[in-house]
Design a protein around this motif. Structure first.
Motif, PDB file in Angstrom:
ATOM      1  N   THR A  31     -16.604 -21.745 -12.994  1.00  0.00           N
ATOM      2  CA  THR A  31     -15.755 -21.712 -14.186  1.00  0.00           C
ATOM      3  C   THR A  31     -16.616 -21.669 -15.439  1.00  0.00           C
ATOM      4  N   ALA A  75     -13.497 -10.326 -14.806  1.00  0.00           N
ATOM      5  CA  ALA A  75     -14.468 -10.966 -13.913  1.00  0.00           C
ATOM      6  C   ALA A  75     -15.885 -10.555 -14.310  1.00  0.00           C
ATOM      7  N   LYS A 111     -15.685 -11.823  -5.602  1.00  0.00           N
ATOM      8  CA  LYS A 111     -16.947 -12.344  -5.092  1.00  0.00           C
ATOM      9  C   LYS A 111     -17.787 -12.773  -6.285  1.00  0.00           C
ATOM     10  N   GLN A 112     -18.381 -13.947  -6.176  1.00  0.00           N
ATOM     11  CA  GLN A 112     -19.198 -14.432  -7.288  1.00  0.00           C
ATOM     12  C   GLN A 112     -20.642 -14.640  -6.852  1.00  0.00           C
ATOM     13  N   TYR A 136      -9.550 -18.172 -14.182  1.00  0.00           N
ATOM     14  CA  TYR A 136     -10.532 -18.336 -13.099  1.00  0.00           C
ATOM     15  C   TYR A 136      -9.820 -18.551 -11.761  1.00  0.00           C
ATOM     16  N   GLU A 137      -8.795 -19.390 -11.823  1.00  0.00           N
ATOM     17  CA  GLU A 137      -8.021 -19.646 -10.587  1.00  0.00           C
ATOM     18  C   GLU A 137      -7.389 -18.357 -10.068  1.00  0.00           C
ATOM     19  N   CYS A 180     -10.029 -16.171  -8.562  1.00  0.00           N
ATOM     20  CA  CYS A 180     -10.467 -16.701  -7.263  1.00  0.00           C
ATOM     21  C   CYS A 180      -9.432 -16.391  -6.183  1.00  0.00           C
ATOM     22  N   SER A 181      -8.144 -16.575  -6.558  1.00  0.00           N
ATOM     23  CA  SER A 181      -7.113 -16.340  -5.545  1.00  0.00           C
ATOM     24  C   SER A 181      -7.014 -14.854  -5.185  1.00  0.00           C
TER      25      SER A 181
END
Lengths: 262, 460
Positions: free
Chosen positions: B33, B54, B26-27, B17-18, B21-22
């Motif tokens: 998480t 993702a 886009k969520q 997840y990290e 994100c990095s």
């Protein structure tokens, strides 16, 4: 070169050594299953080598099968009992088309095609009603040893009707039959018929004409007759029925050895 | 950043997840998480293996936030419609309305599986006389009473008749507890008699025109109920629009199934595919978002196929899977044993077919309802399974039984017999209980044996 097959079943561990050059069985042995499964299998393996003056270096490959197969870390590969039993029976009876294997914890029906390839199989699901466990339960209830069950069943005049759906319910039925003073012979014969019925329901339609019977339960007298009557077709007990899985595993170990050493 | 396709644990997802994100993914507003879904003790998710994309994260987050979505909808003044024992008909009608949202209370059957510690649901149902001899969907009864998994609906609509006896019994128990249920009846689908007009249905079945008329009249009653509930007219024009949207969902799923099941290397895991397919019947309370979730999955699958990567070995045995599993772990297990899913019939294949658009919308919905595999004979269902096996090139079939489910008790054997006779491929019937941990070894043993048989057949 010699290859080994180990069948770690629910009640016993079986081992077979086969000469990879001519596929002859060199030795077989069996021990009771227990908690320390890997140690028991290892001891059995070491003992059979010792008894037959074979060194570990002479073993080309070891294949483990049976429900405890994954616990045997010294095996080169694991293969399921379905494949191993088929290979074991084919070793003795090359044109086999249907196999019934009844062990301590499960029962299987394997169909093979004209090329000796497994076409389909069925296994008992959650209940032990079609397995050796049912016979163990009745032998305990009637205070008989397992090997006497066949002789006792032979005396039956009118086999009791017993549920083939659930061992736990069947135990209650047996208590009831004992209270009614039904003879042990009728009860044991009824249990054998119930096991055969369970296997029949598992088999479905289109059974080949002759069935080869294998697994530890095949050694109990009368079970072959019960299956023969229920299926209405000839039933032949495989040579060394308790060893079939281990022998099949050893045969497949030869193939594995030949494939991996080339 | 697109990570290389693989399956990962829930703990590994935290790191993943990290990374995602990095890389700037886009969520949606329900994103976050995966780990947060077990913070309340739902440790069951820890035992599953998830896809690492993702797109899969979005799918899971969408599924696991439905309760929040429903509460939010209520707070916004929307009417909540519980559509029970309904495999894709009434939800379509509900989503034609501005002011209503549908959900599928039956979906609670997975709650004990996903939420291991939440055994309270079965305790509640046991205490109400609905014990384990019933289908695990009985968990729904407990969820209605503890109100922890979905809000109490403004209206409950449930089909009965030629659907599922167990479900009807459980729903009747629910009604006896004061939850008013609006029933609609599904007749057993049959072929037309000689003197009757016959109508061809999606999926290749047929039925007398009189049965269509009957189901249409039942659906008209539901239309009136929904109009009364929302104070909004449910016009044919609105239905035509929503049917087009539902067909987008179905089209995406059809394409996803086709490319995943026929790819040389399996691009998406069986578990995520099962969850994705389930969206067809209830849209997880948001039809628009369902489309976006499926588009993401499709894009990911296409990318993986183009990159020749996937989550299974390229020699994996191609298995056709029949019936949804009560324990999701079984889908992971198949892949661990060396198999991959190539074709499915999770009891709602009709909900994957396109809803006809060349006839009146209520007629089209009645046809879809009658095309339900459960409304017809087991022979019909087996026929369709055989066609799909041939279409996807499956090498064996697994028919998983749902403990206590009356629609599955002998149907599995009938399907197995027909498939064996017609296609001569190996079949395996297995029972998958809600929590199958204790039976993992025997289940694994059977699946491994099936895969060995498939691999041996390839050699001969």
């Amino acid at each position: 070169m010699i290859c080994a097959g180990i069948d770690a079943g629910s009640r016993a561990i079986k081992i077979a050594l086969i000469d990879a050059d001519n596929s002859t069985i060199i030795a077989t042995d069996v021990t009771d299953q227990g908690v320390a499964q890997e140690n028991l299998a290892k001891n059995l393996f070491e003992n059979i080598l010792k008894k037959n003056s074979i060194s570990r270096k002479e073993i080309g490959a070891v294949i483990a099968t049976g429900y405890g197969r994954n616990a045997i870390s010294f095996a080169d590969k694991t293969i399921t009992e379905i494949t191993c039993h088929a290979a074991g029976v084919k070793h003795f009876i090359p044109d086999v088309r249907a196999i019934i294997d009844i062990g301590g914890q499960d029962s299987k029906l394997i169909r093979l095609n004209e090329n000796g390839c497994i076409e389909d199989f069925a296994m008992n699901d959650r209940c032990a009603a079609g397995t050796g466990c049912f016979l163990e339960m009745v032998s305990k209830k009637l205070s008989l040893t397992l090997h006497l069950l066949g002789a006792v069943a032979k005396e039956s005049k009118k086999p009791a009707s017993i549920s083939s759906m659930c061992v736990v319910f069947a135990e209650t039925e047996i208590v009831g039959l004992m209270a009614e003073q039904r003879s042990p012979a009728d009860i044991v014969c009824g249990v054998q018929n119930a096991i055969a019925s369970r296997i029949l329901s598992m088999a479905g339609r289109n059974m080949p004409t002759e069935i080869i019977f294998t697994g530890g339960v095949a050694m109990i007298n009368g079970m072959d007759t019960a299956i023969q009557k229920t299926f209405e077709r000839p039933v032949k007990i495989s040579p060394q029925p308790q060893m079939t899985g281990a022998i099949g595993a050893a045969i497949l170990a030869i193939k594995h050895y030949k494939t991996t050493s080339n | 950043m697109t990570p290389k396709a693989c399956k990962i644990t829930l703990d590994q997802w935290n790191k993943q997840y990290e990374l995602l994100c990095s890389s700037g993914i886009k969520q949606p507003d329900y994103g976050g998480t995966l780990g947060r879904h077990f913070e309340d003790g739902d440790t069951r998710l820890r035992t599953l293996q998830f896809d690492n994309s993702a797109a899969a994260l979005r799918l899971w987050n969408f599924l696991l936030t439905e309760n929040e979505r429903l509460h939010k909808a209520r707070a916004n003044g929307k009417k909540i419609v519980g559509t029970m024992k309904d495999l894709g008909t009434i939800p379509v009608m509900v989503y034609a309305l501005q002011n209503a949202i549908a959900f599928y209370p039956d979906g609670a059957w997975w709650t004990p599986c996903i939420m291991e510690t939440n055994e309270g649901l079965f305790k509640i149902t046991d205490s109400l006389g609905i014990d384990e001899s019933f289908c695990p969907v009985r968990a729904m009864l407990g969820a209605f009473l503890n109100e922890e998994h979905f809000p109490v609906a403004d209206i409950l609509i449930c089909s009965t008749g030629a659907v599922c006896d167990d479900f009807s019994a459980i729903a009747q128990r629910l009604e006896s507890l004061g939850f008013k249920i609006n029933w609609w009846e599904m007749p057993h689908r049959r072929k037309a008699d000689k003197n009757q007009d016959s109508i061809n249905l999606p999926g290749g079945f047929s039925t007398p025109a009189t049965q269509i008329e009957f189901v249409k009249s039942e659906l008209e009653n539901i239309r009136s109920l929904l109009e009364t509930l929302t104070g909004e007219k449910l016009t044919d024009q609105k239905l035509i629009k929503v049917i087009a949207k539902a067909n987008v969902v179905r089209g995406l799923l059809a394409e996803l199934r086709h490319i995943v099941f026929t790819a040389q290397i399996n691009p998406l895991p069986a578990l995520e595919m099962l969850i994705a397919e389930m969206l067809a019947i209830h849209f997880c309370s948001d039809i628009g978002e369902t489309i976006l979730v499926l588009q993401d999955l499709l894009k990911e699958a296409k990318l993986r196929i183009a990159n020749k990567e996937g989550v299974s070995n390229k020699n994996a045995a191609k298995i056709f899977w029949v019936n949804p599993v009560a324990d999701l772990k079984a889908m992971n297990l198949l892949e661990e044993c060396g198999g991959r899913v190539c074709g499915t019939d999770y009891l709602f294949t009709h909900a994957l077919d396109t809803i006809p658009t060349d006839i009146a919308p209520m007629e089209a919905l009645a046809q879809m309802a009658l095309a339900d595999g459960m409304a017809g004979s087991s022979f019909d269902r087996a026929e369709r399974i055989c066609q799909d096996i041939e279409k996807f090139g499956s090498e064996a079939i697994i028919i998983s039984r749902i403990p206590g489910a009356s629609h599955c008790a002998i149907e599995g054997t009938i399907i197995a017999d027909i498939v064996k006779q017609r296609l001569r491929i190996p079949t395996l019937e297995i029972e998958i209980p809600t929590l199958s941990d204790g039976l993992q070894q025997p289940i694994k043993n059977r699946i491994e044996a099936l895969i060995e048989v498939v691999l041996q057949r390839r050699q001969k």
